[in-house]
Motif scaffolding. Structure first.
Motif, PDB file in Angstrom:
ATOM      1  N   ASN A 125      18.178 -24.378 -19.051  1.00 12.74           N
ATOM      2  CA  ASN A 125      18.299 -23.266 -20.000  1.00 12.74           C
ATOM      3  C   ASN A 125      19.749 -22.966 -20.363  1.00 12.74           C
ATOM      4  O   ASN A 125      20.053 -22.641 -21.520  1.00 12.74           O
ATOM      5  CB  ASN A 125      17.663 -22.011 -19.399  1.00 12.74           C
ATOM      6  CG  ASN A 125      16.156 -22.138 -19.297  1.00 12.74           C
ATOM      7  OD1 ASN A 125      15.530 -22.855 -20.070  1.00 12.74           O
ATOM      8  ND2 ASN A 125      15.562 -21.446 -18.334  1.00 12.74           N
ATOM      9  N   THR A 126      20.625 -23.053 -19.386  1.00 10.05           N
ATOM     10  CA  THR A 126      22.040 -22.748 -19.654  1.00 10.05           C
ATOM     11  C   THR A 126      22.602 -23.696 -20.703  1.00 10.05           C
ATOM     12  O   THR A 126      23.314 -23.278 -21.618  1.00 10.05           O
ATOM     13  CB  THR A 126      22.878 -22.840 -18.356  1.00 10.05           C
ATOM     14  OG1 THR A 126      22.273 -22.004 -17.367  1.00 10.05           O
ATOM     15  CG2 THR A 126      24.306 -22.391 -18.595  1.00 10.05           C
ATOM     16  N   GLU A 127      22.265 -24.964 -20.578  1.00  5.74           N
ATOM     17  CA  GLU A 127      22.783 -25.930 -21.547  1.00  5.74           C
ATOM     18  C   GLU A 127      22.220 -25.654 -22.943  1.00  5.74           C
ATOM     19  O   GLU A 127      22.938 -25.706 -23.939  1.00  5.74           O
ATOM     20  CB  GLU A 127      22.453 -27.370 -21.112  1.00  5.74           C
ATOM     21  CG  GLU A 127      22.957 -28.389 -22.132  1.00  5.74           C
ATOM     22  CD  GLU A 127      23.144 -29.786 -21.571  1.00  5.74           C
ATOM     23  OE1 GLU A 127      22.760 -30.042 -20.408  1.00  5.74           O
ATOM     24  OE2 GLU A 127      23.693 -30.627 -22.304  1.00  5.74           O
ATOM     25  N   ARG A 128      20.923 -25.326 -22.992  1.00  7.97           N
ATOM     26  CA  ARG A 128      20.322 -25.050 -24.298  1.00  7.97           C
ATOM     27  C   ARG A 128      20.963 -23.823 -24.949  1.00  7.97           C
ATOM     28  O   ARG A 128      21.285 -23.827 -26.133  1.00  7.97           O
ATOM     29  CB  ARG A 128      18.818 -24.863 -24.136  1.00  7.97           C
ATOM     30  CG  ARG A 128      18.059 -25.401 -25.316  1.00  7.97           C
ATOM     31  CD  ARG A 128      16.554 -25.337 -25.218  1.00  7.97           C
ATOM     32  NE  ARG A 128      16.050 -24.077 -24.759  1.00  7.97           N
ATOM     33  CZ  ARG A 128      15.525 -23.882 -23.543  1.00  7.97           C
ATOM     34  NH1 ARG A 128      15.455 -24.873 -22.688  1.00  7.97           N
ATOM     35  NH2 ARG A 128      15.063 -22.703 -23.205  1.00  7.97           N
ATOM     36  N   GLY A 182      29.529 -19.957 -19.198  1.00  8.98           N
ATOM     37  CA  GLY A 182      28.142 -19.624 -18.899  1.00  8.98           C
ATOM     38  C   GLY A 182      27.622 -20.296 -17.639  1.00  8.98           C
ATOM     39  O   GLY A 182      28.061 -21.388 -17.266  1.00  8.98           O
ATOM     40  N   GLY A 183      26.671 -19.609 -17.009  1.00  8.78           N
ATOM     41  CA  GLY A 183      26.021 -20.181 -15.825  1.00  8.78           C
ATOM     42  C   GLY A 183      24.676 -19.525 -15.613  1.00  8.78           C
ATOM     43  O   GLY A 183      24.347 -18.540 -16.275  1.00  8.78           O
ATOM     44  N   PHE A 232      28.542 -15.501 -20.283  1.00 10.06           N
ATOM     45  CA  PHE A 232      27.099 -15.264 -20.409  1.00 10.06           C
ATOM     46  C   PHE A 232      26.407 -15.838 -19.174  1.00 10.06           C
ATOM     47  O   PHE A 232      26.918 -16.744 -18.524  1.00 10.06           O
ATOM     48  CB  PHE A 232      26.511 -15.836 -21.708  1.00 10.06           C
ATOM     49  CG  PHE A 232      26.507 -17.333 -21.818  1.00 10.06           C
ATOM     50  CD1 PHE A 232      27.573 -18.005 -22.379  1.00 10.06           C
ATOM     51  CD2 PHE A 232      25.414 -18.073 -21.367  1.00 10.06           C
ATOM     52  CE1 PHE A 232      27.573 -19.391 -22.483  1.00 10.06           C
ATOM     53  CE2 PHE A 232      25.390 -19.465 -21.488  1.00 10.06           C
ATOM     54  CZ  PHE A 232      26.485 -20.117 -22.042  1.00 10.06           C
ATOM     55  N   GLY A 233      25.254 -15.233 -18.851  1.00 16.45           N
ATOM     56  CA  GLY A 233      24.558 -15.660 -17.645  1.00 16.45           C
ATOM     57  C   GLY A 233      23.055 -15.689 -17.847  1.00 16.45           C
ATOM     58  O   GLY A 233      22.463 -14.754 -18.386  1.00 16.45           O
ATOM     59  N   ILE A 287      21.032 -13.420 -20.461  1.00 15.10           N
ATOM     60  CA  ILE A 287      19.996 -14.075 -21.264  1.00 15.10           C
ATOM     61  C   ILE A 287      18.833 -14.431 -20.343  1.00 15.10           C
ATOM     62  O   ILE A 287      19.041 -15.023 -19.286  1.00 15.10           O
ATOM     63  CB  ILE A 287      20.542 -15.381 -21.914  1.00 15.10           C
ATOM     64  CG1 ILE A 287      21.616 -15.072 -22.960  1.00 15.10           C
ATOM     65  CG2 ILE A 287      19.402 -16.203 -22.514  1.00 15.10           C
ATOM     66  CD1 ILE A 287      21.108 -14.481 -24.259  1.00 15.10           C
ATOM     67  N   ASP A 288      17.618 -14.050 -20.752  1.00 16.16           N
ATOM     68  CA  ASP A 288      16.423 -14.377 -19.980  1.00 16.16           C
ATOM     69  C   ASP A 288      15.536 -15.305 -20.799  1.00 16.16           C
ATOM     70  O   ASP A 288      14.773 -14.843 -21.655  1.00 16.16           O
ATOM     71  CB  ASP A 288      15.676 -13.084 -19.608  1.00 16.16           C
ATOM     72  CG  ASP A 288      14.464 -13.365 -18.726  1.00 16.16           C
ATOM     73  OD1 ASP A 288      14.004 -14.523 -18.674  1.00 16.16           O
ATOM     74  OD2 ASP A 288      13.969 -12.409 -18.095  1.00 16.16           O
TER      75      ASP A 288
END
Ligand SMILES: Cc1cc2nc3c(=O)[nH]c(=O)nc-3n(C[C@H](O)[C@H](O)[C@H](O)COP(=O)(O)O)c2cc1C
Length: 173
Positions: free
Chosen positions: A15-18, A54-55, A92-93, A149-150
């Motif tokens: 998800n993080t990469e997307r 991000g992570g 962002f996480g 981000i969920d």
């Protein structure tokens, strides 16, 4: 010094990469360079003035190196040595507010703490109003240190969240 924004992210392949790609598309791919954390070196940091990092949060242990192969586990010891003086950084996480309401996006705090320790200027903090959760280490002075981000339960909100968030700081990067 490159005039672009460096977007550093990990782990790869989820998800993080997307979400990273989505952020890059929104900013414009000509205006940013996307780099997985496992390819980041001290030279990468000195080449850019502006960063988005991000992570994801995997586990309440928060990336203890002993029990995870999360890309951030591997990168963190090197990251701690990197100087961010004079650099602006937005975070962002990825997290899951339903399964982990007491540790929602905790991992952002780990990244934030290292950056603050290493003299970064943090931008892009977010109000907590638009999120449902009990506790998060990523809240400092009443705000999330970056954008939560969920993708598990609120993926329909992701694009709007990114747009709104970018608007608050992109001109300052
Ligand atoms: C084993 C495991 C532990 C997790 N722990 C947390 C957590 O403590 N807090 C949280 O907000 N999300 C947690 N999550 C949810 C992930 O952060 C979320 O699914 C995220 O989108 C994963 O992104 P990735 O595919 O890039 O790793 C966890 C997920 C897994 C599989």
């Amino acid at each position: 010094m490159k005039n672009k924004i460096a977007i550093l992210f990990g782990p790869e392949g989820g998800n993080t990469e997307r979400v990273t790609q989505l952020v890059a598309n929104k900013i414009g791919n000509d205006k940013c360079t996307v780099i997985p954390v496992n390819k980041v070196t001290p030279e990468t940091i000195s080449e850019f003035n502006s960063f988005i990092i991000g992570g994801s949060t995997i586990g309440t242990h928060n990336w203890s190196i002993a029990n995870s192969s999360h890309d951030w586990d591997v990168f963190l010891p090197e990251f701690r040595k990197m100087d961010f003086r004079g650099k602006k950084v937005a975070l962002f996480g990825l997290g899951d507010h339903l399964a982990y309401p007491n540790n929602f996006v905790d991992g952002m705090r780990t990244i934030y703490n290292v950056l603050v320790e290493n003299n970064a200027t943090i931008v892009g903090q977010c109000k907590t109003d638009d999120y449902e959760f009990n506790e998060s280490e990523a809240v400092v002075d009443g705000k999330f240190v970056g954008l939560p981000i969920d993708e598990d339960f609120e993926d329909d909100l992701t694009e709007n969240r990114i747009d709104k968030w970018l608007n608050t700081f992109i001109n300052k990067l």
